[in-house]
Design an enzyme around this catalytic site. Structure first.
Site, PDB file in Angstrom:
ATOM      1  N   TYR A   1      38.199  11.748  22.091  1.00 35.46           N
ATOM      2  CA  TYR A   1      38.753  13.026  22.531  1.00 35.46           C
ATOM      3  C   TYR A   1      39.144  12.951  23.997  1.00 35.46           C
ATOM      4  O   TYR A   1      38.634  12.120  24.752  1.00 35.46           O
ATOM      5  CB  TYR A   1      37.732  14.154  22.309  1.00 35.46           C
ATOM      6  N   CYS A   2      40.044  13.847  24.371  1.00 40.57           N
ATOM      7  CA  CYS A   2      40.551  13.952  25.733  1.00 40.57           C
ATOM      8  C   CYS A   2      39.373  13.931  26.710  1.00 40.57           C
ATOM      9  O   CYS A   2      38.394  14.633  26.472  1.00 40.57           O
ATOM     10  CB  CYS A   2      41.349  15.245  25.870  1.00 40.57           C
ATOM     11  N   PRO A   3      39.480  13.133  27.749  1.00 44.49           N
ATOM     12  CA  PRO A   3      40.629  12.374  28.248  1.00 44.49           C
ATOM     13  C   PRO A   3      40.633  10.901  27.841  1.00 44.49           C
ATOM     14  O   PRO A   3      41.468  10.147  28.324  1.00 44.49           O
ATOM     15  CB  PRO A   3      40.484  12.499  29.748  1.00 44.49           C
TER      16      PRO A   3
END
Length: 79
Positions: free
Chosen positions: A14-16
């Protein structure tokens, strides 16, 4: 179009993390190389577009296949 490419598997991240991994990979490949990225985080659609626009890479393909996002990115000229 060159068929030389690297693959980055960012599925489950997941981000980042996916953008950071892509940034590191792009630093290591020559200009013009195609990079295929596999991801599951929906925010990568937005993040990779912004990443490419900001750093001068070319987002050639972005498609969703079975809840996975497949991207094809050509590395742009060195800044």
């Amino acid at each position: 179009m060159s068929d030389v490419y690297q693959q980055l598997d960012a599925r489950g991240l997941y981000c980042p993390e996916p953008v950071m991994m892509l940034h590191n990979l792009m630093a290591d490949v020559p200009t013009g190389v195609l990079v295929e990225v596999l991801a599951t985080d929906p925010s990568t659609r937005r993040d990779f577009l912004k990443f490419c626009n900001f750093l001068g890479h070319e987002l050639l393909q972005c498609e969703e296949v079975n809840n996975e996002f497949h991207f094809l990115i050509r590395k742009g000229e060195e800044g």
